[in-house]
Design an enzyme around this catalytic site. Structure first.
Site, PDB file in Angstrom:
ATOM      1  CG  HIS A  13      -8.928   9.015   2.338  1.00  0.00           C
ATOM      2  ND1 HIS A  13     -10.141   9.297   1.754  1.00  0.00           N
ATOM      3  CD2 HIS A  13      -9.175   8.821   3.644  1.00  0.00           C
ATOM      4  CE1 HIS A  13     -11.083   9.287   2.671  1.00  0.00           C
ATOM      5  NE2 HIS A  13     -10.529   8.987   3.838  1.00  0.00           N
ATOM      6  NE  ARG A  14      -0.623   5.629   2.108  1.00  0.00           N
ATOM      7  CZ  ARG A  14      -0.639   4.835   3.158  1.00  0.00           C
ATOM      8  NH1 ARG A  14      -1.001   3.581   3.008  1.00  0.00           N
ATOM      9  NH2 ARG A  14      -0.287   5.285   4.321  1.00  0.00           N
ATOM     10  CB  ALA A  15      -6.519   4.615  -4.205  1.00  0.00           C
ATOM     11  CG  ASP A  69      -1.988   1.048   1.155  1.00  0.00           C
ATOM     12  OD1 ASP A  69      -2.613   1.159   0.085  1.00  0.00           O
ATOM     13  OD2 ASP A  69      -2.180   1.778   2.143  1.00  0.00           O
TER      14      ASP A  69
END
Lengths: 614, 342
Positions: free
Chosen positions: B281-283, B200
């Site tokens: 939210h990283r995506a 991730d």
């Protein structure tokens, strides 16, 4: 052992092994050929051949011991120079000595795979990067690595096989005359009766001249585009991954042409080269068992495509009838004697829904989680957890602790010593780090895939339980493998791998065979694990035998298949391996063989139902 | 750009996705690196190393071992920071960023840094000697076979990658320094999977496949042979294109702060992530950043749908939820559908 005459056996005096010799010459001619694997049974002369290379070059053959550590191989902090004048230097390592020489690794299959991978990477790069402890260094290493392996004793995963530029097979010659000559020469030679042994050294001079002529010619040798295209097509055909196979084939072809004094590569050069460079990289179609291109075992089973396998077996099943489905089974699953219709789909039963399984291993290993998961590291890998006095061996310097240990003596040492160092350290101050690393496990599932498992979709349940156990047990570090056994088809269908996705796939495609050679299944597992545990001493190994115990084929003709299996089981305990028996019998098919088997193997015993965590 | 003897980036045949992912990260290091998955010998390492020629040079504090950024005092090492707060004059120099490699055999001490033993013995003073995480500051940190890295080394990487700072608390050392780098990892999934936490952490991921077309393969091999027979000559020959490419990258870097993303585009980026069932939210963030970098590389000041389309798979594929023991696969059809309906 510099004086062992075997170390100086002349190259020209070696009989047979033409391909292997040719491969070595190619590597001496073309420096782009860097890694060579010689495969063959023990005693066929692999080592003698590798060592004889010293007789045709000015290079030395540097041996890599099997128990080599990261530090010895790549280099680490030189404690002597550190104590002498405080300078941080790399000590002498095997790879430093290999620069400009030839590296030899005996029994490559027995070296730690991770180390072997790093070694192959460094040889290929021609550069060694050391980032260990207090040393950060980089050195050039131009070398050729010759490795040998006995495929009957050990194997390498396909991903490592791919790293070898060239792989050749050697066979013991069948011709008795040649065998006698080799034996005679070996005896006289060992006895030191002749300085040059079977040849008088003239052969060596000729070969040296050939090599240097070929080296000079090499840059001028061209390869027609047509042949390059053929190589690419060949690589595609055999599903070779990446470009290394093609590049190696070209490099060997160029060397072969140069050795033959030609300026253009011929078709036969390419043919020879492809055998050396493509064959060991080929993957089987549908690539189910990705770790091994051909799971050929000593029982002579070659891994055909699963589809052919299924068809072949379904025929066999029809012909031999349902001998396995005895009255017991019929009683259990309806006496109406519905004809069991065996279609190919039936033979590859689906994987049932997985369930919440118990941890079959935790039941064995009592102790806290942390205790189970980490062990004292014997190399400098792993997390540092403390320091101890340096006892010799691998130096994994704990700087702070060492300086602290030396501190009380500084006043006196300064007076007594002429050294102008600010801190004077003596050997007895040196402290090593204590490290812990995570334990690794190998789980080998040994699955009885005999026809009796077709009844009541038991195979579906077996598959489900394996998947469930995997979900429970598997951590990213574990290796998982599968052995299946059934009549005429006892094989390692999945060598232990960390890539569990492919295990799931293999499992889904696992087909049902015919009768049950329990002894053979056990024997196969035993022999495989015997060499496996030797190669991975730090690993905890488990063989999980999943069977209904209805053995009906003995290993020795005429023996009682069940008694034989149980007798064998008595002898199969080995250090480093724990057995687990899972009984797939249900209803009338249930018998006491699996449980007896578990006692003989000193194994934990479970029924399929026991596995469910309620 | 030094005398790096690496295969020229501009001569790499195909592998467009991988090249794009690398370029996006060079343009905007905040994207968070890239994980390159693919089969053996598909030239993954060659391509990663090849970016050495096109990496930009940056302004850095003269003489600082961490090459601190003079424009960002908060990201400086303690020494540079105290110089700034003491009102010292800071000289700057150009620093050519590079690819720092973290070998598999690296130990904890050399990764995160340790006491300089030579210094302590000779001078009697304790001094911190930075490890690879220090050297990597403002550079590209490349880990080949990242899935084979020991867990405790992975932990060190994770910490630095998350905070941009490497904290060393070990033995007699207590030290921290900036450690912001573009993390590039390559791996062959056949040899084991990557820890989900690390997975991730990579901004983007791409999967490389071997070239199927024989003509293309032939071209790859011809170039490789040519390079191998005279690396310096080959690089020299490619130099004009390399320099041109470097300029293109430089322009994109300069343009990036000007690139605008409309509310609508931002919405579609978020909608795409939601559509693929991604919670974190990283995506979203990576997708937006990558789309902007993509626009900059196209010399455009505004993000358009095509930008999102062309980087979505990289930003999302490795974050898809997957069932145990199954490889998740990304459905480009669905992406297309999702973007057209927006």
């Amino acid at each position: 052992m510099p004086d062992d005459p075997l170390n100086r056996h002349p190259f020209s005096g070696i009989h047979e092994m033409h391909t292997a010799k040719e491969a070595i010459l190619c590597a001496l001619v073309n420096p782009k050929i860097k890694t060579l694997l010689i495969q063959g049974a023990s005693g066929t002369g692999k080592t003698v051949l590798a060592r004889s290379v010293a007789s045709i070059t000015d290079r030395e053959v540097v041996n890599i011991p099997l128990n080599v550590t990261d530090e010895q191989l790549f280099g680490s902090l030189d404690v002597e120079s550190l104590l002498r004048d405080g300078s941080v230097r790399l000590n002498d390592s095997v790879l430093i000595r290999a620069d400009g020489n030839i590296l030899y690794l005996d029994d490559a299959g027995l070296l730690d795979h991770r180390l072997l991978k790093m070694l192959l990477g460094s040889v290929d790069d021609g550069v060694v990067r050391v980032e260990r402890n207090n040393v950060s260094a980089e050195y050039l290493m131009g070398t050729v690595l010759i490795a040998s392996m006995n495929p009957l004793e050990s194997s390498l995963p396909q991903t490592i096989m791919d790293d070898f530029d060239v792989s050749v097979q050697v066979y013991g010659p069948k011709d008795p005359d040649i065998r006698i000559r080799i034996a005679e020469e070996n005896i006289t030679y060992r006895d030191g009766q002749s300085l040059f042994g079977p040849s008088n050294g003239i052969g060596e001079i000729d070969i040296r001249l050939d090599i240097s002529a070929a080296r000079a010619l090499l840059p001028k040798v061209a390869i027609p585009t047509m042949l390059m295209r053929a190589i690419s097509m060949l690589a595609r055909k055999y599903r070779v991954q990446g470009y290394r196979g093609e590049l190696a084939t070209i490099n060997v072809s160029l060397a072969l042409a140069a050795l033959d004094g030609r300026m253009e590569v011929s078709e036969s050069d390419v043919e020879k080269a492809a055998l050396m460079c493509i064959y060991h990289r080929k993957r089987r179609p549908k690539d189910r068992t990705k770790e091994e291109c051909e799971s050929k075992d000593k029982y002579g089973n070659t891994g055909e495509s699963m589809l052919i396998d299924v068809i072949r077996r379904s025929d066999a099943y029809r012909e031999k009838g349902n001998e396995d489905a005895t009255d017991d089974e019929a009683a259990c699953f309806g006496t109406d004697a519905d004809p069991i219709i065996v279609s190919e789909e039936d033979l590859v039963m689906r994987v049932g829904d997985s369930f919440d399984a118990i941890d079959v291993i935790a039941e064995i290993d009592k102790g806290t989680y942390a205790e189970r998961r980490s062990i004292r590291s014997l190399n400098s890998r792993g997390k540092s957890v403390g320091e101890e006095e340096y006892q010799g061996g691998i130096l994994d310097l704990a700087v702070g602790a060492t300086v602290r240990a030396a501190a009380p003596f500084q006043h006196r040492r300064e007076k007594e010593s002429a050294s102008d160092m600010a801190v004077i350290i003596e050997m007895k101050d040196v402290r090593n780090r204590v490290r812990h690393e995570l334990r690794r496990r190998t789980l080998l599932f040994v699955i009885d895939a005999s026809g009796s498992l077709i009844i009541g979709s038991r195979m579906t349940n077996v598959k489900a339980s394996v998947m469930s156990m995997l979900e429970k047990l598997h951590s990213r570090r574990d290796r998982v493998g599968i052995v299946r056994f059934s009549e005429g088809d006892t094989e390692l269908i999945m060598p232990p791998t960390k890539h569990v996705e492919s295990v799931a796939e293999v499992l889904a495609n696992l087909s049902i065979g015919d009768r049950t050679p329990l002894s053979e299944g056990l024997m196969f597992t035993y022999e495989y694990m015997l060499s496996y545990t030797r190669k991975h001493p730090e690993e905890e190994c488990y063989a999980i035998v999943i069977t209904d115990g209805r053995a009906n084929i003995p290993l020795r003709e005429g023996a009682d298949p069940i008694d034989e299996a149980l007798e064998l089981a008595d002898k199969m305990r080995m250090p480093g391996l724990k057995w687990i028996v899972i009984d797939t019998g249900i209803g009338y098919s249930k018998n006491d063989v699996p449980e007896s088997l578990s006692r003989r193997l000193d194994a934990k015993y479970y029924t399929l139902d026991d596995l469910k965590d309620n | 750009m030094g005398g790096d003897i690496v295969f020229p980036f501009t001569r790499v045949v195909g592998q467009e996705e991988m090249k794009k992912a690398l370029l996006l990260n060079i343009v905007d290091p905040a994207i968070g690196g890239v994980l390159i998955r693919g089969e053996k010998g598909a030239a993954k390492s060659t391509i990663v190393r090849s970016i050495a020629h096109i990496l930009p040079s940056v302004a850095s504090v003269e003489g600082c071992v961490f090459h601190c950024d003079p424009d960002h005092p908060k990201r400086m090492c303690t020494q540079c920071q105290s110089r700034v707060s003491n009102g010292e004059k800071i000289n700057t120099e150009r620093y050519q960023t590079r690819v720092v490699e973290l070998p598999l055999s690296a130990t904890e001490d050399r990764v995160s840094g340790t006491i300089d033993i030579e210094h302590i013995l000779k001078k009697g003073e304790r001094r911190f000697e930075p490890g690879l995480l220090g050297t990597a500051n403002r550079n590209v940190l490349y880990v080949d076979e990242v899935n084979l890295l020991d867990d405790h080394i992975v932990d060190l990487l994770l910490d630095s990658a998350a905070m941009g700072v490497n904290y060393v608390e070990r033995e007699d050392v207590s030290f921290s320094h900036p450690s912001r780098f573009v993390l590039i990892g390559t791996m062959n999934p056949e040899e084991g999977s990557l820890r989900p936490q690390l997975l991730d952490r990579f901004g983007l991921s791409v999967t490389v496949r071997g070239e199927e077309d024989v003509d293309h393969r032939l071209e790859v091999i011809k170039r490789r042979l040519e390079f191998d027979s005279d690396p310096e000559g080959y690089i020299e020959d490619a130099m004009p294109e390399i320099l041109e490419f470097r300029d293109l990258v430089r322009r994109a870097i300069d343009l990036l702060p000007e690139v605008d993303i409309s509310d609508r585009s931002m919405r579609s980026a978020v909608a795409v992530c939601l559509n693929f069932g991604i919670e974190g939210h990283r995506a979203d963030i990576t997708l937006i950043r990558a789309a902007k970098a993509n626009a900059a590389l196209q010399n455009r000041c505004e993000v358009i749908k095509e930008d999102i389309y062309s980087v979505a798979e990289m930003a999302i594929a490795h974050r898809l939820k997957r069932r145990s023991f199954e490889e998740a696969s990304f459905n480009t059809e669905e992406l297309r559908r999702c973007l057209t309906t927006l």
